[in-house]
Design an enzyme around this catalytic site. Structure first.
Site, PDB file in Angstrom:
ATOM      1  N   GLY A  15     -17.356   2.710  31.395  1.00  0.00           N
ATOM      2  CA  GLY A  15     -18.244   3.269  32.404  1.00  0.00           C
ATOM      3  C   GLY A  15     -19.597   2.582  32.358  1.00  0.00           C
ATOM      4  O   GLY A  15     -19.948   1.925  31.379  1.00  0.00           O
ATOM      5  N   CYS A  16     -20.366   2.732  33.447  1.00  0.00           N
ATOM      6  CA  CYS A  16     -21.667   2.061  33.531  1.00  0.00           C
ATOM      7  C   CYS A  16     -22.686   2.693  32.587  1.00  0.00           C
ATOM      8  O   CYS A  16     -23.351   2.000  31.823  1.00  0.00           O
ATOM      9  CB  CYS A  16     -22.171   2.049  34.968  1.00  0.00           C
ATOM     10  SG  CYS A  16     -22.101   3.651  35.795  1.00  0.00           S
ATOM     11  N   TYR A  17     -22.803   4.018  32.622  1.00  0.00           N
ATOM     12  CA  TYR A  17     -23.704   4.686  31.672  1.00  0.00           C
ATOM     13  C   TYR A  17     -23.306   4.393  30.219  1.00  0.00           C
ATOM     14  O   TYR A  17     -24.167   4.075  29.394  1.00  0.00           O
ATOM     15  CB  TYR A  17     -23.702   6.199  31.886  1.00  0.00           C
ATOM     16  CG  TYR A  17     -24.608   6.720  32.983  1.00  0.00           C
ATOM     17  CD1 TYR A  17     -25.966   6.406  33.012  1.00  0.00           C
ATOM     18  CD2 TYR A  17     -24.111   7.578  33.962  1.00  0.00           C
ATOM     19  CE1 TYR A  17     -26.805   6.920  34.004  1.00  0.00           C
ATOM     20  CE2 TYR A  17     -24.940   8.095  34.954  1.00  0.00           C
ATOM     21  CZ  TYR A  17     -26.289   7.768  34.969  1.00  0.00           C
ATOM     22  OH  TYR A  17     -27.106   8.287  35.937  1.00  0.00           O
ATOM     23  N   THR A  45     -21.779   1.820  28.958  1.00  0.00           N
ATOM     24  CA  THR A  45     -22.073   0.431  28.600  1.00  0.00           C
ATOM     25  C   THR A  45     -23.528   0.288  28.152  1.00  0.00           C
ATOM     26  O   THR A  45     -23.820  -0.220  27.060  1.00  0.00           O
ATOM     27  CB  THR A  45     -21.790  -0.514  29.787  1.00  0.00           C
ATOM     28  OG1 THR A  45     -20.386  -0.500  30.051  1.00  0.00           O
ATOM     29  CG2 THR A  45     -22.226  -1.938  29.491  1.00  0.00           C
ATOM     30  N   ALA A  46     -24.447   0.759  28.987  1.00  0.00           N
ATOM     31  CA  ALA A  46     -25.868   0.645  28.661  1.00  0.00           C
ATOM     32  C   ALA A  46     -26.216   1.478  27.425  1.00  0.00           C
ATOM     33  O   ALA A  46     -27.023   1.062  26.580  1.00  0.00           O
ATOM     34  CB  ALA A  46     -26.717   1.077  29.849  1.00  0.00           C
TER      35      ALA A  46
END
Length: 347
Positions: free
Chosen positions: A152-154, A156-157
């Site tokens: 997921g994007c969240y 990953t960061a």
């Protein structure tokens, strides 16, 4: 690899992730886009849906039923969670490698998935086969995988903000707080009352408080690094911008810490990871816009004895499409950075 290009299928063309995948693959020297699917737009040129591709990628959209006939080498599933799992089950023996951009195989198993996604999982066997597709942590496993669960994007960061400290088991239990903010494209292409212009413009709000489904993904991955279960306080917020994620992570650490030591820990961990850039000042989302970079800035606060880490990515790229391409490169033995050397777009 032989001189023959990889044949790619993109399943699910109507969303932002599908269009960004197409943009990256179109300029990738080792790939041809063989087929793009959309159940609701069969027969239309891809560029009708995404006019930026006019005269560059006009191939007609087809139904996903056609994918088997085109014998692709790699299938990208740019589909919502709950839908992807059926296609993975269907194509698992097709000979194609599958990169799933949904959440269907990112977690440790069926029970955890059903608890956090509030959905029945129809293909639990997939969890055993799937490799979590974060190249900075799992490049070697990804190289041998036939099914990759693109993170997921969240997560990953968030994971990249804290991975070096968890890998060294330096984070105090239950001290990690992740305050994360995403641009609107993270909510997907379908409009809703929440994503309506008049709701988002000049506005800023938290959502998914104390229970967002990305929490468990972050906990599982950081916990695995540390070798024990971990609890994370994760709060996402919606920014009135198109794209980008900014994470501010706060944690207490064990033992002595100072800025020099903290910087060294991060430098050591990411020294051979070409797409994590350790910054010497706090990055903003425009520093990575349109690129595959994750910019990370670790700070030691002497006064509160807390680590503060700022981490930024483009949610559609490092948080989705370019991460999938990075995974494809690893799975097929290509140069890791092939097709991913875009310099961020600023302003």
């Amino acid at each position: 690899m032989s001189n023959q290009k990889l044949k790619a299928a993109i399943v699910g063309a109507s969303g932002f992730t599908g269009s960004e995948l197409a943009r990256l693959l179109l300029n990738h020297s080792e790939v041809t886009i063989e087929i793009i699917t959309s159940e609701s737009h069969v027969g239309k040129p891809f560029s009708d849906l995404h006019p930026q591709f006019f005269n560059r990628l006009d191939i007609p959209l087809v139904s996903a039923d056609e994918v088997g006939n085109s014998n692709p080498d790699v299938i990208f599933l740019a589909l919502p969670h709950g839908v992807s799992m059926d296609f993975v089950a269907k194509w698992k023996d097709s000979g194609a490698k599958i990169i799933d951009l949904s959440g269907d195989f990112r977690l440790s198993g069926k029970e955890v998935y059903e608890q956090w996604y509030d959905k029945k999982h129809s293909y639990p066997e997939g969890f055993d086969a799937a490799v979590y597709g974060l190249p900075e942590l799992f490049a070697e496993q990804i190289k041998g995988a036939n099914l990759v669960a693109n993170p997921g994007c969240y997560p990953t960061a968030s994971i990249l903000s804290m991975a070096p400290l968890f890998a060294k088991r330096l984070v105090r239990e239950k001290s990690l707080i992740i305050d994360a903010k995403s641009g609107l494209t993270g909510a997907g292409v379908k409009a809703s009352a929440t994503t309506h212009f008049s709701s988002v413009n000049e506005n800023f709000k938290a959502y998914g408080i104390a229970g967002h489904r990305h929490t468990i993904e972050i906990e599982e991955q950081l916990g695995a690094l540390a070798g024990h279960q971990t609890a994370v306080q994760f709060t996402p917020h919606l920014l009135p911008v198109d794209r980008g994620i900014l994470v501010t992570a706060y944690a207490k650490v064990t033992g002595d810490m100072n800025q020099e030591k903290l910087t060294e820990i991060y430098r050591d961990f990411y020294q051979d990871k070409p797409f994590v850039r350790l910054r010497n000042q706090a990055p903003g989302i425009k520093d990575v816009r349109g690129s595959h970079f994750c910019d990370v800035f670790p700070v030691w606060d002497e006064r509160t004895e807390r680590v503060i880490v700022i981490s930024v990515i483009d949610n559609l790229l490092k948080g989705a499409a370019s991460q999938a391409v990075h995974n494809m490169n690893l799975m097929f033995g290509l140069a890791e950075s092939e097709g991913l050397n875009q310099v961020p777009l600023k302003p």
